[in-house]
Design an enzyme around this catalytic site. Sequence first.
Site, PDB file in Angstrom:
ATOM      1  N   TYR A 150      85.905  89.444 -75.333  1.00  0.00           N
ATOM      2  CA  TYR A 150      85.506  88.378 -74.404  1.00  0.00           C
ATOM      3  C   TYR A 150      84.949  89.030 -73.120  1.00  0.00           C
ATOM      4  O   TYR A 150      85.488  90.032 -72.645  1.00  0.00           O
ATOM      5  CB  TYR A 150      86.723  87.490 -74.118  1.00  0.00           C
ATOM      6  CG  TYR A 150      86.550  86.594 -72.938  1.00  0.00           C
ATOM      7  CD1 TYR A 150      85.502  85.684 -72.889  1.00  0.00           C
ATOM      8  CD2 TYR A 150      87.407  86.673 -71.845  1.00  0.00           C
ATOM      9  CE1 TYR A 150      85.326  84.865 -71.782  1.00  0.00           C
ATOM     10  CE2 TYR A 150      87.258  85.862 -70.745  1.00  0.00           C
ATOM     11  CZ  TYR A 150      86.205  84.968 -70.718  1.00  0.00           C
ATOM     12  OH  TYR A 150      86.025  84.173 -69.624  1.00  0.00           O
ATOM     13  N   ARG A 194     107.380  80.593 -59.611  1.00  0.00           N
ATOM     14  CA  ARG A 194     106.478  81.692 -59.994  1.00  0.00           C
ATOM     15  C   ARG A 194     107.128  82.558 -61.066  1.00  0.00           C
ATOM     16  O   ARG A 194     106.464  83.233 -61.842  1.00  0.00           O
ATOM     17  CB  ARG A 194     106.081  82.530 -58.766  1.00  0.00           C
ATOM     18  CG  ARG A 194     105.243  83.747 -59.115  1.00  0.00           C
ATOM     19  CD  ARG A 194     104.358  84.281 -57.979  1.00  0.00           C
ATOM     20  NE  ARG A 194     104.866  84.071 -56.654  1.00  0.00           N
ATOM     21  CZ  ARG A 194     105.752  84.867 -56.045  1.00  0.00           C
ATOM     22  NH1 ARG A 194     106.234  85.934 -56.656  1.00  0.00           N
ATOM     23  NH2 ARG A 194     106.164  84.593 -54.832  1.00  0.00           N
ATOM     24  N   ASP A 245      94.605  90.077 -78.801  1.00  0.00           N
ATOM     25  CA  ASP A 245      94.260  88.750 -78.291  1.00  0.00           C
ATOM     26  C   ASP A 245      94.070  87.838 -79.507  1.00  0.00           C
ATOM     27  O   ASP A 245      93.138  88.020 -80.288  1.00  0.00           O
ATOM     28  CB  ASP A 245      92.978  88.852 -77.453  1.00  0.00           C
ATOM     29  CG  ASP A 245      92.575  87.520 -76.824  1.00  0.00           C
ATOM     30  OD1 ASP A 245      92.863  86.463 -77.427  1.00  0.00           O
ATOM     31  OD2 ASP A 245      91.953  87.530 -75.749  1.00  0.00           O
TER      32      ASP A 245
END
Length: 403
Positions: free
Chosen positions: A113, A60, A185
């Site tokens: 988005y 992780r 982004d």
Amino acid sequence: MLGNEQQGFATRAIHHGYDPLDYHGALNPPVFLTSTYAFDTTDTGSGRFTGEEQGYIYSRVGNPTASVLEARLAALEEGEAGLATSSGMGALTAVIWTLVKAGDEIVADKTLYGCTFALLHHQLERFGVTTRFVDMTDAGNVAVALGPETRLVVTETPSNPNMRVVDIAAVAEVCRRHDVLFVVDNTYCTPYLQRPLTLGADIVVHSATKYLGGHGDLLAGAVVSRRELINQFRSVGIKEMNGACISALDSFLVLRGLKTLQLRMDRHCATAEKLAHDLEAHPAIERVFYPGLPDHPQHALAKRQMKAFGGMIAMELKGGLGAGRAFMDATSLVTRAVSLGDAETLVQHPASMTHSTYSAEERNRHGFTDGLIRLSVGLEDYEDIRRDVMTALDRARQQAVSN
Ligand code: PLP
């Protein structure tokens, strides 16, 4: 064969961060399918947790296949360090969860988005974090919106779905003056077309599901930034908050996609630019949104900021929503599907699909219509894409005329 700043983009996309001779000569990085890592002594294990010892602990937090991808993405974005995640939303939430607390504010562009909008507008408010949405095509609006509680400024450029272009350097300058972190982004462009960090942004996020992977066969995301911030996103955002770590297999698949990124982007851009011009000339079309068209409001900025204009096109048909739906139902090669950046040309309807997180009133306020159709231009032969799109437009027009 390890990375070298002098190398070109394609060479870095193929080689950076991996030397086959370190792994028995294997040309491709091994896929380390392991969740955990053995410590040779107890001291080694505890030293890794305190950071006194280098090495892997648990997948992780880090995995050797993911590390190759992270180094490669950082080299392509020209950032200090990278973090690969399980999805684009995983990347964005790792950044946001790490950096904000109740009472903080975010300033964001008015079109994003759909799930990014939902996160900022609907979900974070439940935790006492509020977002002000502004039109960032004018950097002056950012300066006006910043307040003492603002921690982050967030944008996409070109914006999903309506292809507005934000001046990264101008917004970065405002953020720098006010000591606020600027997140871009870069999914639509990829580092091949645009490198926000070199223009002054602090953090780049990606949905690697799209062009970076490039084959519609995985979900992944990425963050590239200064090493100190990446360490925080990894140890807080991913490790302790969203758990959105990338798998070794998906890391491998993104690395494989990156090898052809430049070739694919050149082709996506060339086909989309030609198609945008052809679309404009079709009588069924009301308006085409593509930064490569000379009448796009930020065409000059796009020319300066982007290497080419990208593979995404939005368009509005005469007859609005009805005509748009008729067009979508009439395509045969072009596939009705969300997502973007794949080899296949995809068409979708933002208002009822990717951006259905905006209410009708919000769509209106944030500046995109219910009739907008989004095309992700693929890698098929140009003539085949053109023929399918033009035939579907003819059908949509006939239907609009007969109604
Ligand atoms: N950012 C942009 C611009 C996107 O288009 C998307 C997905 O469509 C995302 C982020 C979210 O990425 P993912 O679907 O990999 O979580």
